[in-house]
Motif scaffolding. Structure first.
Motif, short mmCIF file in Angstrom:
data_model
loop_
_atom_site.label_atom_id
_atom_site.label_comp_id
_atom_site.label_asym_id
_atom_site.label_seq_id
_atom_site.Cartn_x
_atom_site.Cartn_y
_atom_site.Cartn_z
N MET A 70 30.76 42.90 42.27
CA MET A 70 30.78 41.72 41.40
C MET A 70 32.06 41.72 40.56
O MET A 70 32.70 40.68 40.40
CB MET A 70 29.54 41.71 40.49
CG MET A 70 28.24 41.54 41.26
SD MET A 70 28.17 40.01 42.20
CE MET A 70 28.04 38.84 40.88
N GLU A 109 34.89 38.81 40.70
CA GLU A 109 35.25 38.12 39.46
C GLU A 109 36.74 38.28 39.16
O GLU A 109 37.40 37.33 38.71
CB GLU A 109 34.39 38.62 38.31
CG GLU A 109 32.95 38.17 38.44
CD GLU A 109 31.99 38.93 37.52
OE1 GLU A 109 32.42 39.88 36.81
OE2 GLU A 109 30.79 38.57 37.53
N LEU A 130 33.29 31.12 42.55
CA LEU A 130 32.08 31.91 42.73
C LEU A 130 30.89 31.23 42.07
O LEU A 130 31.03 30.63 41.01
CB LEU A 130 32.25 33.29 42.10
CG LEU A 130 33.35 34.18 42.65
CD1 LEU A 130 33.48 35.44 41.81
CD2 LEU A 130 33.09 34.53 44.10
N GLU A 131 29.76 31.34 42.72
CA GLU A 131 28.49 30.92 42.12
C GLU A 131 27.40 31.74 42.80
O GLU A 131 27.65 32.40 43.81
CB GLU A 131 28.24 29.42 42.30
CG GLU A 131 28.14 28.97 43.74
CD GLU A 131 27.95 27.47 43.86
OE1 GLU A 131 27.17 26.89 43.09
OE2 GLU A 131 28.59 26.88 44.75
N THR A 132 26.22 31.72 42.25
CA THR A 132 25.12 32.46 42.87
C THR A 132 24.12 31.48 43.49
O THR A 132 23.97 30.36 43.02
CB THR A 132 24.39 33.36 41.85
OG1 THR A 132 23.72 32.54 40.91
CG2 THR A 132 25.35 34.32 41.17
N GLU A 175 21.91 39.20 42.18
CA GLU A 175 21.97 37.83 42.67
C GLU A 175 22.84 37.77 43.92
O GLU A 175 23.70 38.62 44.12
CB GLU A 175 22.54 36.91 41.58
CG GLU A 175 21.66 36.85 40.35
CD GLU A 175 22.21 35.91 39.30
OE1 GLU A 175 21.46 35.03 38.88
OE2 GLU A 175 23.38 36.07 38.91
N MET A 209 25.75 36.23 45.87
CA MET A 209 26.99 35.52 45.53
C MET A 209 27.38 34.56 46.65
O MET A 209 27.29 34.88 47.83
CB MET A 209 28.11 36.54 45.31
CG MET A 209 29.40 35.96 44.80
SD MET A 209 29.25 35.09 43.23
CE MET A 209 28.72 36.38 42.14
N ALA A 238 30.78 32.59 47.66
CA ALA A 238 32.22 32.52 47.41
C ALA A 238 32.80 31.40 48.27
O ALA A 238 32.65 31.43 49.49
CB ALA A 238 32.89 33.85 47.74
#
Length: 111
Positions: free
Chosen positions: A18, A22, A34-36, A54, A56, A58
């Motif tokens: 992570m 990030e 990025l989001e989950t 979570e 990810m 991408a």
């Protein structure tokens, strides 16, 4: 064209992966978002060994041109076809890094 490369490899656990993703998002803000899946689809967190985690998502693209070129080809790479395997997410994290680091200089990647 055959893609061949070698990167120094170090196993990334969930927290280190992570942090790596990030960092890459901060380094390449116009190319990586990025989001989950938990936030996108209102899902509960997963239990990953002894911690909550979570999944990810991408998205790699040249985001400044995305609205104009919505018909560009899309590819899905999944690192978690089998939820308990640790190789897939690691391979994808390193592939994302390679694509981002070499996008401007490698015509095969830019294509």
């Amino acid at each position: 064209c055959f893609l061949s490369f070698a990167l120094p490899f170090e196993y990334l656990d969930y927290n280190r992966m992570m942090k790596k993703l990030e960092f890459l998002e901060m380094r390449y803000p116009g190319f990586l978002k990025l989001e989950t899946s938990q936030k996108r689809f209102s899902l509960p967190p997963l239990q990953c060994r002894n911690t909550k985690c979570e999944t990810m998502i991408a998205t790699l693209t040249e985001h400044s041109t995305w609205d104009v070129e919505k018909d560009r080809p899309q590819v899905l790479f999944s690192g978690c076809l089998h939820g308990d395997e640790v190789v897939g997410p690691n391979v994808l994290a390193y592939a994302i890094e390679y694509f981002l680091d070499n996008y401007l200089t490698n015509p095969w990647i830019k294509y």
